[in-house]
Design an enzyme around this catalytic site. Structure first.
Site, PDB file in Angstrom:
ATOM      1  N   PHE A 133      37.585  -6.302   5.621  1.00 41.77           N
ATOM      2  CA  PHE A 133      37.311  -7.466   6.232  1.00 41.77           C
ATOM      3  C   PHE A 133      36.943  -8.275   4.836  1.00 41.77           C
ATOM      4  O   PHE A 133      36.108  -8.169   4.070  1.00 41.77           O
ATOM      5  CB  PHE A 133      36.355  -7.536   7.242  1.00 41.77           C
TER       6      PHE A 133
ATOM      7  N   VAL B 206      29.723 -10.319   4.121  1.00 36.25           N
ATOM      8  CA  VAL B 206      29.434 -10.732   5.459  1.00 36.25           C
ATOM      9  C   VAL B 206      29.207 -12.122   5.366  1.00 36.25           C
ATOM     10  O   VAL B 206      28.285 -12.474   4.764  1.00 36.25           O
ATOM     11  CB  VAL B 206      28.348  -9.796   6.295  1.00 36.25           C
TER      12      VAL B 206
ATOM     13  N   THR C 118      27.757 -17.622  15.398  1.00 33.73           N
ATOM     14  CA  THR C 118      27.006 -16.387  16.359  1.00 33.73           C
ATOM     15  C   THR C 118      26.170 -15.557  15.747  1.00 33.73           C
ATOM     16  O   THR C 118      25.879 -15.400  14.562  1.00 33.73           O
ATOM     17  CB  THR C 118      28.110 -15.654  16.979  1.00 33.73           C
TER      18      THR C 118
ATOM     19  N   HIS D 124      26.161 -12.681  15.521  1.00 36.07           N
ATOM     20  CA  HIS D 124      26.843 -11.336  15.023  1.00 36.07           C
ATOM     21  C   HIS D 124      26.558 -10.946  13.199  1.00 36.07           C
ATOM     22  O   HIS D 124      26.299  -9.858  13.062  1.00 36.07           O
ATOM     23  CB  HIS D 124      28.284 -11.593  14.887  1.00 36.07           C
TER      24      HIS D 124
END
Length: 160
Positions: free
Chosen positions: A22, A81, A86, A88
């Site tokens: 990611f 990250v 949000t 998350h």
């Protein structure tokens, strides 16, 4: 007095690297910096194993399996990250940091933490080969140092 000075010689050491896919561009830049640093410090390219995982949250599981194998002097985690709108971000950051910490505690294998936690993509890119340098290289050096230190502590009986 016993003193254990810094040793950044990666010669003869095997390293495992777990990289999150990611935010791939950031991860690829971190990995490039990491591998270049390990090789510069004397590691052989064929003594560096790279495991790609879907995202940062999956890093601890792969790191645990690699640590349990007994094959590695040290492990390295890489990924990013990036804060969104949000909660998350918080859950993933806590999950990956807690998970990696547990691997170190449970296995005794040093793990260098190279998961960027940033507010935006620009901050991540700055830390993955941009103006802030390459944190992949920084954590690779930390992994080499910890691999050597842990081995010396074990040999001396200090790590018992």
């Amino acid at each position: 007095m016993n003193e254990y000075p810094c040793d950044l010689d990666a010669t003869g050491q095997r390293f495992g690297v777990v990289v999150a896919r990611f935010n791939h561009l950031i991860s690829a830049n971190l990995l490039r910096g990491c591998v270049d640093e390990l090789v510069t410090r004397g590691a052989a390219r064929d003594a560096i194993d790279v495991a790609w995982v879907p995202g940062a949250y999956e890093i601890p599981h792969a790191v645990r399996l690699m640590a349990q194998s007994g094959r590695y002097a040290a492990l390295i985690t890489l990924g990013s990250v990036i804060r969104g709108g949000t909660p998350h971000f918080e859950f993933v950051c806590h999950g990956v940091t807690d998970g990696v910490r547990e691997v170190v505690r449970d296995t005794g294998v040093p793990v260098a933490f190279g998961v960027l936690t940033t507010n935006d993509v620009d901050q991540a890119l700055e830390r993955a080969g941009g103006a802030e340098g390459n944190k992949g290289a920084d954590v690779a050096a930390a992994a080499v140092e910890m691999a050597r230190l842990c081995a010396r502590l074990r040999e001396s009986g200090a790590g018992a």
